[in-house]
Every structure is written in C-alpha cells, then in structure tokens.
Scaffold this motif. Structure first.
Motif, short mmCIF file in Angstrom:
data_model
loop_
_atom_site.label_atom_id
_atom_site.label_comp_id
_atom_site.label_asym_id
_atom_site.label_seq_id
_atom_site.Cartn_x
_atom_site.Cartn_y
_atom_site.Cartn_z
N VAL A 120 -38.41 -35.93 -5.48
CA VAL A 120 -38.23 -37.16 -6.04
C VAL A 120 -36.94 -37.81 -5.59
CG1 VAL A 120 -36.39 -35.81 -7.62
CG2 VAL A 120 -37.49 -37.80 -8.58
N THR B 246 -49.94 -32.14 -22.61
CA THR B 246 -48.54 -32.19 -22.52
C THR B 246 -48.01 -32.63 -24.01
OG1 THR B 246 -48.81 -32.84 -20.22
CG2 THR B 246 -46.90 -33.58 -21.02
N GLN C 93 -40.70 -38.29 -20.56
CA GLN C 93 -40.39 -37.29 -19.26
C GLN C 93 -41.59 -36.34 -19.07
OE1 GLN C 93 -36.56 -35.53 -19.83
NE2 GLN C 93 -36.83 -34.34 -18.10
N ASN C 94 -42.09 -35.66 -20.00
CA ASN C 94 -43.25 -34.86 -19.87
C ASN C 94 -44.38 -35.60 -19.45
OD1 ASN C 94 -41.53 -32.69 -20.43
ND2 ASN C 94 -42.10 -32.19 -22.43
N THR D 68 -44.61 -38.54 -17.96
CA THR D 68 -44.47 -38.79 -16.84
C THR D 68 -45.05 -37.89 -15.63
OG1 THR D 68 -42.78 -40.44 -17.16
CG2 THR D 68 -42.95 -39.89 -14.95
N GLN D 69 -44.69 -36.71 -15.89
CA GLN D 69 -44.86 -35.59 -15.04
C GLN D 69 -46.61 -35.17 -14.79
OE1 GLN D 69 -42.28 -32.31 -16.73
NE2 GLN D 69 -40.60 -33.00 -15.52
N THR E 195 -47.48 -36.89 -11.71
CA THR E 195 -46.84 -36.83 -10.61
C THR E 195 -47.12 -35.46 -10.00
OG1 THR E 195 -44.79 -36.12 -11.61
CG2 THR E 195 -44.81 -38.34 -11.33
N SER E 196 -47.93 -35.31 -9.06
CA SER E 196 -48.16 -34.14 -8.49
C SER E 196 -48.42 -34.26 -6.89
CB SER E 196 -49.62 -33.51 -9.04
OG SER E 196 -50.42 -33.85 -8.46
N LEU F 205 -35.50 -38.68 -15.45
CA LEU F 205 -36.58 -38.42 -14.81
C LEU F 205 -36.36 -38.03 -13.35
CD1 LEU F 205 -38.73 -41.60 -15.49
CD2 LEU F 205 -39.32 -39.47 -16.31
N ASP G 267 -35.40 -34.18 -13.39
CA ASP G 267 -36.39 -33.22 -13.81
C ASP G 267 -37.88 -33.29 -13.35
OD1 ASP G 267 -34.79 -31.39 -15.01
OD2 ASP G 267 -34.45 -32.74 -16.57
N THR G 268 -38.17 -34.43 -12.40
CA THR G 268 -39.62 -34.68 -12.20
C THR G 268 -39.61 -34.33 -10.72
OG1 THR G 268 -39.20 -36.34 -13.79
CG2 THR G 268 -41.57 -36.15 -12.58
N LEU H 191 -41.89 -38.02 -7.19
CA LEU H 191 -41.76 -39.13 -7.78
C LEU H 191 -40.58 -40.02 -7.32
CD1 LEU H 191 -41.88 -41.22 -10.71
CD2 LEU H 191 -39.82 -39.77 -11.41
#
Length: 507
Positions: free
Chosen positions: A333, A410, A452-453, A455-456, A459-460, A486, A489-490, A493
């Motif tokens: 990130v 999620t 936040q969750n 958005t995750q 994002t991979s 973000l 914890d992501t 990103l």
C-alpha cells in the motif's frame, strides 16, 4: 417504413447487433442493401449509432464510400437503405479465394484505401472501426468501398474515457492504443492509420498481429507489446512492405504515417517496382509524408522522473517485496501526493499509470473533491467507487457473480449502509435488508470499518487498485480519516492524491 416498397432477396450479413439484407426497390428495380437492428427494443445508444452512420455517410458523395439512400423508421427502430454494388467484405473475399492477398492485388486495394482515408481526413471524419469486414469489394469489377460509420466522429479530436474493454467503441482486435482510453492520449485521424495497419497485416499474413480471447490481454498487447514483422510470418512479403505496415502500427500516433498521401506514395512505389522489376527492393519510407495540420503531440515533456516515480510505486503495490514489515517490507500500500498550481498537468502525469495497470489486470478509479461540496462527506470516494461499479457491471456474468459473492461475504447484513452512498452497488448484490440505525460516532465508525472492508474486496495481487483523488485541498475531515484507515489496513492499494499547494492554508 413501408417495406412493401422493397423486395428482400437474400441475407448478406448476420451479426450480434445488426442484420443486412440484399434486395431491390420495386419502383425501379434498384439493387439495395437494407440494414436493420436485431434488437426488437433497441437501446438509446444503438439508435444514436444508427442515425450517426446515416448522418455522416449521406454527405460523403464518393465512389470510395458506400452511398446511403435513406433512413426509415421501422417498428421501434430504424432501417438504413444503402446502395448495393455487388460487394462482399474483404474478409469473405479472401477466405473464399485464398487465405492471403497476392502482392499486386493487396497493393491495388491498399492504394484505394489510402484515397478513402485521405477523403475522410479532408472531411474531418475519424472512422474508428477500420477492419476487413467494413471494407467491401466487388469480386468482378474489384471496386472497393468503405462501410459502417456507426461510431465515426466529426470531431477533429476526442478523448476516450477509461471504460471496461468489453464496452469500448470499435473492434478490439483492430483498435488503436489511444482508443483503449489507457494511453493518456487523445484520438485523432491517425487512429484509423493504426487500424489500417492491422488490416494490412491480416491481409498479407492471414492472421492478426495480436490474438487473444481475453479482452484485457488484447488491450495490453495494443498498448505495450511490439507486433511481429509481417515477413516473419509470411516470407513471401518483401521486408520494405513489412516496414510500412509496422510504421502504421506504431504505438504513438506521432510515430505513424502522418498523411494518407505519404503512405500512398510509398505503396505506389512498391507497385511500380513490382510491375516493372517483378520484385520490391528497399527504399526510404515516409519520405513524402507531410501533414498539413499543426498538431501538438500529447507526449509528456520534462516529467519523466515524476512519471517513473509513480510507475515504480505502482510496481511495489502490485508486487510487494517479500521482506517482513518489521524490516521495512511493504504490504503493498502506498500513497503519493502530486502538488502544483491549477492546470499545470498533475492529472496528465497521474494518467501515465494506466499502462502497467492493464498488465496487472488492475482497476483505476478516480474522484474529485469539490470546493462547494465540502459539507458532503466522502464525496470523492463515492465518485470513485460509483465509477468502479460501472466498470464491474460491464464484466461477464460469472465475473459479476464472483464479485457479488465476495461483497456479500464482506459486508454481511450491512449492505444497505454502502448502497445508500453507492446506489450502483444494488445492481450487483441486489436489494438488501435495512441496516440497524446507529447515531453519532457509532454510525461513523461502522461506516469506516465497512468501507475499509469493502475496499479490500477490490485490492488483491490479482487486481491491485489505484485510486486517484483530485483536489485534496477541499477534502472533508471524514475523508481524510478514512484515507488514513485505508493506508494502515489495506494491501495492494495505491492512493494518488493531487492538490493545489497554493490553495492550502497552513492549518
């Protein structure tokens, strides 16, 4: 339309959206081709495209372009009545006769197409869909005409917005790099030269320069992969002709031919040599290639360092180093800020990250904070994610189902909280039960955690996410807080923020 005025004889073409019949006008037995939309209830876009081809083509009185006689209303749609000169598409013509064109026949057809593009250039028309199935040839007279102006443009220049490859205008196998919307370049008449280059390549070799069943891979090939030389596939082709085709398919418009007449001069030289000497020897190409328009290149000047910094950051986000976090590793990130006055070109620099995003199958979304909407929390985030939902909705049904499952897993029973700010999400996950009412800090915390969750999900390592937030100087405090969460914890990103440093107060 009174269809009794026309007699339908045979079906000429049956595509995914249109169907074309060969027939005649009963009053005077004039041969006609009648094009209809397949859809019983066509979309607004389909109707606009149908009208567009009539409006543009009806003013082009030239033997090089198929003539349109009339546009008639038919049921809930239109019927386009055009001339029928006994032509079949180049695609069909060569598949019936031989898989590839003989050199002389190819050069004769190519020179006619140069005249056609020169005509469009002077009429300031960009065709945007040059390909063998849009070029007709009469097998007896060898007369060649261009058809289908459904996505043609009368603007001297256009900008393609970033959309999913499945909904791009044009045909993916022949589309120019700038038409993909991922090149940070505008579209002008030279986009047709690229598609013409792909068409020439196919006529000479019997295959496409880039072949793939996957849309994203094709887009990546057009913008980043070098095409092979035609003579490497078909050794019968003289290397100089191969070079001409390669120049047409240059990634940047300024490296292609700049005029159809410059291209025609080179092709005529090849044809003369072939007829007189029986072979085509090498010469300097593009020696007569001059453009009579003043065009400022879209290239970024003096921003190589900044663009490179962004590209390196994206690489670290897409493929984070393996080292553990305690030793300075990176969980993928990053946040970068681009500062500068209004109009200095911050957005142009940021758009350079489009190319590697395609290679990594990533998503690029953007939102803009507004000076007069500072009372609306998260406005830029909402814009960015509405944009993402639009991209997801154009993917295949199995892919949409995959996103639906992941999002529901999620957000659980709180889907409605997100739908209230991103209405498009409902089209993916369906209607959701009302969420429990919370107030004050509790509601704010729930939203932050959910977002936040949420958005995750996107994002991979398979598809990193790049979020561009413009005009950060007008961001609200809730957005700044969310950004902080973000970043902490992501993974995978990349947040790029742009702001006008002259409009930021010390506070």
């Amino acid at each position: 339309m009174n269809l009794s005025e026309y007699q339908f004889n045979t079906e000429l073409y049956n595509g995914s959206r249109t169907i074309v019949y060969r027939g005649e006008r009963q009053v005077d037995s004039l041969p006609v081709a009648i094009k209809l939309l397949k859809n019983t209830y066509p979309t607004f876009n389909e109707l606009v495209q149908f009208r567009n081809q009539y409006t543009i083509a009806k003013n082009l009185r030239s033997p090089l372009i198929i003539q349109t006689y009339s546009l008639e209303t038919y049921h809930n749609s239109y019927a386009l009545v055009m001339e029928d000169f006994g032509g079949i598409s180049l695609k069909d013509y060569f598949s019936k006769n031989q898989s590839v064109a003989s050199l002389e026949e190819f050069l004769v057809i190519a020179i006619v197409l140069c005249n056609t593009l020169d005509l469009l250039y002077h009429e300031r028309i960009i065709h945007k869909d040059i390909k063998p199935s849009n070029i007709l040839i009469n097998p007896e007279t060898k007369q060649v005409k261009l058809i289908d102006f459904s996505i043609a443009s009368l603007l001297p220049r256009e900008t393609q917005t970033l959309v999913n490859p499945n909904v791009l205008e044009g045909t993916l196998a022949y589309i120019s790099p700038e038409q993909t919307g991922r090149m940070n370049r505008g579209i002008d008449y030279r986009t047709d030269f690229y598609s013409l280059g792909v068409t020439f390549f196919e006529l000479l070799t019997g295959e496409l320069p880039f072949a793939s069943n996957e849309a994203m891979e094709l887009v990546h090939s057009h913008i980043a992969k070098k095409s092979p030389f035609a003579h490497e596939i078909n050794p019968q082709i003289p290397p100089i002709l191969s070079e001409i085709v390669k120049k047409l398919m240059a990634k940047n418009a300024e490296d292609r031919y700049q005029s159809a007449l410059g291209l025609k001069f080179d092709l005529e030289k090849c044809l003369t040599q072939l007829r007189e000497a029986g072979e085509i020897s090498s010469f300097e190409i593009a020696s007569r290639d001059v453009c009579d328009r003043f065009i400022i290149p879209d290239k970024l000047y003096g921003r190589e360092t900044e663009a490179e910094t962004l590209l390196q950051a994206f690489e670290r986000v897409a493929n984070p180093p393996e080292a553990p976090l305690a030793k300075g590793g990176n969980k993928g990130v990053e946040m970068m800020l681009v500062a500068g006055f209004s109009g200095i070109g911050k957005t142009a620099v940021v758009n350079e990250v489009h190319k590697p995003i395609v290679r990594q199958r990533g998503y690029f979304i953007k939102g803009k904070f507004d000076q007069f909407q500072r009372n609306i929390p998260f406005s830029a985030f909402v814009q960015a994610f509405r944009n993402l939902m639009g991209q997801l909705l154009t993917e295949s049904d199995p892919q949409i189902q995959h996103w639906k499952n992941q999002i529901l897993e999620t957000v659980g029973d709180n889907g409605q909280v997100i739908i209230e700010v991103i209405p498009e999400l409902e089209k993916i996950i369906g209607e959701q039960p009302p969420a429990v009412e919370l107030s004050g800090t509790a509601a704010q915390n729930r939203f932050n955690l959910l977002f936040q969750n949420f958005t995750q999900v996107f994002t991979s390592a398979d598809h990193p996410l790049v979020m561009f937030l413009d005009d950060l100087q007008w961001a609200d405090s809730a957005s700044l807080k969310l950004m902080q969460l973000l970043v902490n914890d992501t993974g995978h990103l990349f947040i790029i923020g742009a702001y006008r440093d002259n409009e930021v107060n010390p506070a």
